[in-house]
Scaffold this active site. Structure first.
Site, PDB file in Angstrom:
ATOM      1  N   GLU A  35       0.866  -1.185   0.000  1.00 58.96           N
ATOM      2  CA  GLU A  35       0.000   0.000   0.000  1.00 58.96           C
ATOM      3  C   GLU A  35       0.898   1.229   0.000  1.00 58.96           C
ATOM      4  O   GLU A  35       1.808   1.350   0.808  1.00 58.96           O
ATOM      5  CB  GLU A  35      -0.912  -0.026   1.241  1.00 58.96           C
ATOM      6  N   THR A  44     -10.686   5.511  -1.979  1.00 59.68           N
ATOM      7  CA  THR A  44     -12.139   5.704  -2.103  1.00 59.68           C
ATOM      8  C   THR A  44     -12.883   5.095  -0.909  1.00 59.68           C
ATOM      9  O   THR A  44     -13.955   5.567  -0.518  1.00 59.68           O
ATOM     10  CB  THR A  44     -12.631   5.084  -3.429  1.00 59.68           C
ATOM     11  N   SER A  49     -20.724   6.604   1.040  1.00 59.50           N
ATOM     12  CA  SER A  49     -21.941   6.770   1.845  1.00 59.50           C
ATOM     13  C   SER A  49     -22.048   5.740   2.965  1.00 59.50           C
ATOM     14  O   SER A  49     -22.945   5.832   3.803  1.00 59.50           O
ATOM     15  CB  SER A  49     -23.191   6.669   0.964  1.00 59.50           C
ATOM     16  N   HIS A  53     -25.826  -1.793   0.122  1.00 61.98           N
ATOM     17  CA  HIS A  53     -27.053  -1.708  -0.675  1.00 61.98           C
ATOM     18  C   HIS A  53     -27.763  -3.057  -0.748  1.00 61.98           C
ATOM     19  O   HIS A  53     -27.115  -4.113  -0.750  1.00 61.98           O
ATOM     20  CB  HIS A  53     -26.720  -1.254  -2.099  1.00 61.98           C
ATOM     21  N   LYS A 250     -27.105   7.019  -8.161  1.00 54.72           N
ATOM     22  CA  LYS A 250     -28.205   6.855  -7.210  1.00 54.72           C
ATOM     23  C   LYS A 250     -28.723   8.189  -6.686  1.00 54.72           C
ATOM     24  O   LYS A 250     -29.751   8.225  -6.015  1.00 54.72           O
ATOM     25  CB  LYS A 250     -27.752   5.965  -6.046  1.00 54.72           C
ATOM     26  N   ILE A 333     -14.276  -0.211  -9.878  1.00 57.16           N
ATOM     27  CA  ILE A 333     -15.114  -0.597  -8.724  1.00 57.16           C
ATOM     28  C   ILE A 333     -15.723   0.666  -8.097  1.00 57.16           C
ATOM     29  O   ILE A 333     -15.245   1.194  -7.092  1.00 57.16           O
ATOM     30  CB  ILE A 333     -14.314  -1.432  -7.691  1.00 57.16           C
ATOM     31  N   SER A 335     -19.653   2.442  -7.004  1.00 58.90           N
ATOM     32  CA  SER A 335     -20.721   1.904  -6.177  1.00 58.90           C
ATOM     33  C   SER A 335     -21.439   0.797  -6.962  1.00 58.90           C
ATOM     34  O   SER A 335     -21.600   0.939  -8.177  1.00 58.90           O
ATOM     35  CB  SER A 335     -21.720   3.010  -5.839  1.00 58.90           C
ATOM     36  N   CYS A 393     -10.689  13.264  23.494  1.00 64.63           N
ATOM     37  CA  CYS A 393     -11.593  13.911  22.535  1.00 64.63           C
ATOM     38  C   CYS A 393     -12.928  14.135  23.233  1.00 64.63           C
ATOM     39  O   CYS A 393     -13.669  13.179  23.498  1.00 64.63           O
ATOM     40  CB  CYS A 393     -11.762  13.015  21.305  1.00 64.63           C
ATOM     41  N   CYS A 435      -8.366  18.349  20.309  1.00 63.93           N
ATOM     42  CA  CYS A 435      -7.642  17.125  20.705  1.00 63.93           C
ATOM     43  C   CYS A 435      -6.494  16.742  19.776  1.00 63.93           C
ATOM     44  O   CYS A 435      -5.712  15.855  20.110  1.00 63.93           O
ATOM     45  CB  CYS A 435      -8.607  15.954  20.863  1.00 63.93           C
TER      46      CYS A 435
HETATM   47  C1  LIG Z   1     -19.075   9.192  -3.483  1.00 65.84           C
HETATM   48  C2  LIG Z   1     -19.056   7.702  -3.360  1.00 65.84           C
HETATM   49  C3  LIG Z   1     -20.071   7.027  -2.679  1.00 65.84           C
HETATM   50  C4  LIG Z   1     -20.069   5.645  -2.585  1.00 65.84           C
HETATM   51  N1  LIG Z   1     -21.006   5.032  -1.815  1.00 65.84           N
HETATM   52  C5  LIG Z   1     -20.997   3.677  -1.710  1.00 65.84           C
HETATM   53  C6  LIG Z   1     -21.937   3.013  -0.873  1.00 65.84           C
HETATM   54  O1  LIG Z   1     -22.681   3.628  -0.118  1.00 65.84           O
HETATM   55  N2  LIG Z   1     -21.968   1.663  -0.898  1.00 65.84           N
HETATM   56  C7  LIG Z   1     -21.135   0.933  -1.690  1.00 65.84           C
HETATM   57  O2  LIG Z   1     -21.273  -0.280  -1.729  1.00 65.84           O
HETATM   58  N3  LIG Z   1     -20.167   1.541  -2.431  1.00 65.84           N
HETATM   59  C8  LIG Z   1     -20.068   2.881  -2.439  1.00 65.84           C
HETATM   60  N4  LIG Z   1     -19.104   3.512  -3.165  1.00 65.84           N
HETATM   61  C9  LIG Z   1     -18.087   2.703  -3.832  1.00 65.84           C
HETATM   62  C10 LIG Z   1     -16.965   2.261  -2.881  1.00 65.84           C
HETATM   63  O3  LIG Z   1     -16.549   3.310  -2.047  1.00 65.84           O
HETATM   64  C11 LIG Z   1     -15.779   1.771  -3.708  1.00 65.84           C
HETATM   65  O4  LIG Z   1     -16.246   0.825  -4.633  1.00 65.84           O
HETATM   66  C12 LIG Z   1     -14.701   1.115  -2.883  1.00 65.84           C
HETATM   67  O5  LIG Z   1     -14.323   1.924  -1.801  1.00 65.84           O
HETATM   68  C13 LIG Z   1     -13.492   0.846  -3.777  1.00 65.84           C
HETATM   69  O6  LIG Z   1     -12.505   0.250  -2.991  1.00 65.84           O
HETATM   70  P1  LIG Z   1     -11.127  -0.155  -3.636  1.00 65.84           P
HETATM   71  O7  LIG Z   1     -10.438  -1.018  -2.652  1.00 65.84           O
HETATM   72  O8  LIG Z   1     -11.349  -0.697  -5.000  1.00 65.84           O
HETATM   73  O9  LIG Z   1     -10.341   1.226  -3.881  1.00 65.84           O
HETATM   74  P2  LIG Z   1      -9.596   2.212  -2.869  1.00 65.84           P
HETATM   75  O10 LIG Z   1     -10.279   2.295  -1.578  1.00 65.84           O
HETATM   76  O11 LIG Z   1      -9.395   3.488  -3.609  1.00 65.84           O
HETATM   77  O12 LIG Z   1      -8.183   1.517  -2.619  1.00 65.84           O
HETATM   78  C14 LIG Z   1      -7.129   1.533  -3.565  1.00 65.84           C
HETATM   79  C15 LIG Z   1      -5.810   1.568  -2.787  1.00 65.84           C
HETATM   80  O13 LIG Z   1      -4.712   1.384  -3.689  1.00 65.84           O
HETATM   81  C16 LIG Z   1      -3.617   2.150  -3.236  1.00 65.84           C
HETATM   82  N5  LIG Z   1      -2.667   2.322  -4.350  1.00 65.84           N
HETATM   83  C17 LIG Z   1      -2.872   3.028  -5.493  1.00 65.84           C
HETATM   84  N6  LIG Z   1      -1.762   2.957  -6.276  1.00 65.84           N
HETATM   85  C18 LIG Z   1      -0.845   2.190  -5.623  1.00 65.84           C
HETATM   86  C19 LIG Z   1       0.486   1.746  -5.926  1.00 65.84           C
HETATM   87  N7  LIG Z   1       1.133   2.093  -7.066  1.00 65.84           N
HETATM   88  N8  LIG Z   1       1.146   0.956  -5.026  1.00 65.84           N
HETATM   89  C20 LIG Z   1       0.541   0.606  -3.850  1.00 65.84           C
HETATM   90  N9  LIG Z   1      -0.727   1.002  -3.522  1.00 65.84           N
HETATM   91  C21 LIG Z   1      -1.420   1.774  -4.396  1.00 65.84           C
HETATM   92  C22 LIG Z   1      -4.303   3.452  -2.782  1.00 65.84           C
HETATM   93  O14 LIG Z   1      -3.480   4.206  -1.907  1.00 65.84           O
HETATM   94  C23 LIG Z   1      -5.573   2.916  -2.108  1.00 65.84           C
HETATM   95  O15 LIG Z   1      -5.381   2.711  -0.719  1.00 65.84           O
HETATM   96  C24 LIG Z   1     -19.051   4.905  -3.234  1.00 65.84           C
HETATM   97  C25 LIG Z   1     -18.026   5.575  -3.905  1.00 65.84           C
HETATM   98  C26 LIG Z   1     -18.004   6.961  -3.941  1.00 65.84           C
HETATM   99  C27 LIG Z   1     -16.865   7.669  -4.581  1.00 65.84           C
END
Ligand SMILES: Cc1cc2nc3c(=O)[nH]c(=O)nc-3n(C[C@H](O)[C@H](O)[C@H](O)COP(=O)(O)OP(=O)(O)OC[C@H]3O[C@@H](n4cnc5c(N)ncnc54)[C@H](O)[C@@H]3O)c2cc1C
Length: 475
Positions: A35, A44, A49, A53, A250, A333, A335, A393, A435
Site C-alpha cells: 500500500e 475511495t 456513503s 445496498h 443513485k 469498482i 458503487s 476527545c 484534541c
Molecule cells: C461518493 C461515493 C459514494 C459511494 N457510496 C458507496 C456506498 O454507499 N456503498 C457501496 O457499496 N459503495 C459505495 N461507493 C463505492 C466504494 O466506495 C468503492 O467501490 C470502494 O471503496 C473501492 O474500494 P477499492 O479497494 O477498489 O479502492 P480504494 O479504496 O481506492 O483503494 C485503492 C488503494 O490502492 C492504493 N494504491 C494506489 N496505487 C498504488 C500503488 N502504485 N502501489 C501501492 N498502492 C497503491 C491506494 O493508496 C488505495 O489505498 C461509493 C463511492 C463513492 C466515490
C-alpha cells in the site's frame, strides 16, 4: 525485508484489496498487501456513503448485481466475527413516478433481492414524516445496512495480519519483474515476491496495469461531495432516503451513519481523481435535498468531504489478465463496491484456481468503546486502568485508554487520521480542534517516534513542521 515468496500480493489496501487479502489468509494461503500510503482504507474506501445496498439498483446479469446481492448477504456474519457495528435500517427510494418504483422492484426481483415494498404517500409520510410535498411514491428495501466503511476495512485487515498476513505500507509499486513464475514487486527500495498479483488500486488502476503489463481501460472519474451533519441531527430520518436514480447514479441521499451523524450527498460530476469539494457541488446538494425532505438543516454541518468513483462502462472489471499470466485485474469498482467487496474476494479466490484449506482463524479482540458501556462498566474499566478516565476527545468522549489500545493492535496506526478512523478522536463537532495536539503526542510516544514525524494522513502530511526536536522534548 524477507525473501519469502507469497502465494499472492495484493496491490492496494482499500476495502476490495483487504477483502481479497483476508479471503486468501482465511483459506490457508500466504498473502501480503503493498500500500503506497501509511494505512489501509485511505482511498475511495474512506469517502463514501457507508451503505450496504440491498441490490435492486444494479442492472440484472452484471457482476455488479451478482456481487452486490451476494455481498449483502455476507456482511452480517463477517461483521459479527470482527465485532464491527452493522445496522439494518433499510432504505427508501422516493419520487413522483410510480412507474420507476415498479421498474426498480422488478429489477430487484430479477437480481434476487427480497424485502422490497411499494409505498404510497400516506404510508411513506407515516414512516418518514419530513418527506417533501411533491413525493408521492416510494420503494422500501428492508435489507439495506449502514456501516463504518473504514473501521470495517481496518478490522478485516487486522484479522488478516493476526493470522499471518503482511502489510507493507509506504510501498508504492513502481517496477515488476518475473522469473521462473515468481514476480518481484519493487518500490525502488524494497522488493516483495509473489506467485500471483492482484491489482486493486482503485483510481490508480491504469498506472499500475501499465507497470504490470496488464490490460488498461477507459476509466471515467466521478467525484461525489458530501456534508456531514452534527449528532444533534441524528434523528431527522429513520433510514437512508434516496431520490429516484438517474444516469448519473443513485442521486443525492440523506442517511444516518453508524456513529450517529447524518450524511447528505453525494454529487456525481465527471472529474479528475482529486478529492476536493466545490461551492457548485455543495449548492447542488442543498437544492436537491430540499426537494426531497423538509428538515435537513445544512447549517449543522461539521465537515464537508468528497470521494472519487472509477467507472468503466456499466459494470465492474474482475478478471484474469490475458496479457500477464498470474495477474488479476480489479478495475472500475464504483458503487456498490463496498457492498460487493466480500463477494469480489470470493470470486477472485476462485479465479486464482485455489482450493480452500482448513485453517482455524484467530479472532481479533473487540475495540473498547467507552460510549457503548453502562456507567457501572465504565467505572469498572477506569478502576482497572485510569487511562480510560482521561478524556482526550471531548466531542466524541474518547479516552486515552481507547487511543492507546487502538495503537497497540495488529496494525499500528501511524497517523492522526488512523486514530480518527479507529476510535473517532477528532471526528466530532470541533473536528480535532481541541484534541489533535494531544493525539499527535500520544502517537509519537506510543510509536516511539518524534512529534514532527507524525503525519495527518498521507506521506509528507507532517502535523508539525520545523526544527523543534533539537532539544529532544518532542519525543
Ligand atoms: C461518493 C461515493 C459514494 C459511494 N457510496 C458507496 C456506498 O454507499 N456503498 C457501496 O457499496 N459503495 C459505495 N461507493 C463505492 C466504494 O466506495 C468503492 O467501490 C470502494 O471503496 C473501492 O474500494 P477499492 O479497494 O477498489 O479502492 P480504494 O479504496 O481506492 O483503494 C485503492 C488503494 O490502492 C492504493 N494504491 C494506489 N496505487 C498504488 C500503488 N502504485 N502501489 C501501492 N498502492 C497503491 C491506494 O493508496 C488505495 O489505498 C461509493 C463511492 C463513492 C466515490
Amino acid at each position: 525485508m524477507e525473501n519469502r515468496v507469497f502465494d499472492a500480493v495484493v496491490i492496494g489496501g482499500g476495502v476490495v484489496g483487504v477483502s481479497v487479502f483476508n479471503e486468501l489468509i482465511s483459506n490457508g494461503y500466504t498473502c501480503a498487501i503493498i500500500e503506497k500510503e501509511l494505512d489501509v482504507s485511505v482511498g475511495t474506501t474512506k469517502a463514501n456513503s457507508g451503505l450496504i445496498h440491498a441490490g435492486f439498483d444494479a442492472e440484472p446479469n452484471t457482476l455488479k448485481a451478482k456481487f452486490n446481492v451476494e455481498g449483502n448477504k455476507l456482511f452480517p456474519s463477517i461483521c459479527e466475527r470482527l465485532h464491527v457495528d452493522l445496522k439494518k435500517c433499510g432504505a427508501y427510494v422516493v419520487g413522483d413516478d410510480e412507474k420507476v418504483i415498479d421498474e426498480l422492484i422488478a429489477r430487484g426481483k430479477k437480481n434476487g433481492v427480497t424485502g422490497l415494498h411499494k409505498l404510497n404517500r400516506d404510508k411513506l409520510k407515516k414512516e418518514v414524516p419530513s418527506i417533501a410535498d411533491n413525493i408521492t411514491y416510494a420503494l422500501k428495501a428492508d435489507n439495506a445496512y449502514i456501516i463504518d466503511p473504514y473501521f470495517y476495512t481496518i478490522c478485516l485487515a487486522e484479522e488478516g495480519v493476526l493470522n499471518g498476513g503482511e502489510i507493507y505500507f509506504n510501498f508504492e509499486l513502481n517496477r515488476v519483474t518475473k522469473s521462473s513464475g515468481v514476480f518481484a514487486l519493487s518500490n525502488g527500495i524494497d522488493t516483495v515476491y509473489a506467485r500471483n498479483i492482484i491489482n486493486s488500486t482503485g483510481t490508480k488502476y491504469n498506472e499500475v496495469a501499465d507497470i504490470l503489463g496488464a490490460e488498461k481501460y477507459d476509466i471515467e472519474y466521478r467525484r461525489g461531495e458530501y456534508y456531514v451533519l452534527d449528532h444533534s441531527e441524528k434523528d431527522i430520518v429513520p433510514s437512508t432516503i434516496f431520490p429516484m436514480p438517474s444516469k448519473a447514479g443513485k442521486g443525492v441521499l440523506v442517511t444516518p451513519t453508524i456513529s450517529g451523524n447524518i450524511l447528505v450527498g453525494p454529487t456525481s460530476y465527471v472529474s479528475d481523481d482529486k478529492t476536493i469539494t466545490t461551492s457548485a457541488g455543495l449548492k447542488d446538494i442543498a437544492t436537491k435535498v430540499s426537494n426531497m425532505l423538509t428538515n435537513v438543516n445544512l447549517s449543522k454541518t461539521i465537515r464537508i468531504f468528497s470521494g472519487v468513483r472509477s467507472i468503466i462502462g456499466h459494470d465492474f472489471v474482475v478478471e484474469k489478465s490475458k496479457l500477464q499470466d498470474g495477474v488479476i485485474n480489479i478495475a472500475g469498482i464504483c458503487s456498490p463496491g463496498l457492498s460487493s467487496a466480500p463477494a469480489i474476494a470470493k470470486y477472485v479466490f476462485n479465479l486464482l484456481g485455489l482450493k480452500p484449506k482448513n485453517v482455524k482463524l484467530q479472532s481479533i479482540t473487540p475495540y473498547t468503546k467507552l460510549g457503548q458501556l453502562s456507567i457501572a462498566e465504565k467505572n469498572k474499566l477506569i478502576a482497572k486502568n485510569s487511562d480510560y478516565g482521561k478524556i482526550v476527545c471531548k466531542c466524541e468522549g474518547i479516552s486515552l485508554g481507547e487511543i492507546k489500545d487502538a495503537i497497540n493492535r495488529p496494525i499500528r496506526p501511524m497517523t492522526m487520521d488512523g486514530i480518527k478512523r479507529r476510535v473517532r478522536a477528532g471526528m466530532g463537532r470541533c473536528q480535532g480542534g481541541f484534541c489533535n495536539d494531544k493525539v499527535a503526542k500520544i502517537l509519537a510516544k506510543e510509536n516511539n517516534i518524534f512529534l514532527d514525524q507524525v503525519c495527518k494522513e498521507k506521506v509528507g502530511s507532517n502535523y508539525i513542521v520545523g526544527n523543534i526536536t533539537s532539544k529532544g522534548e518532542t519525543k
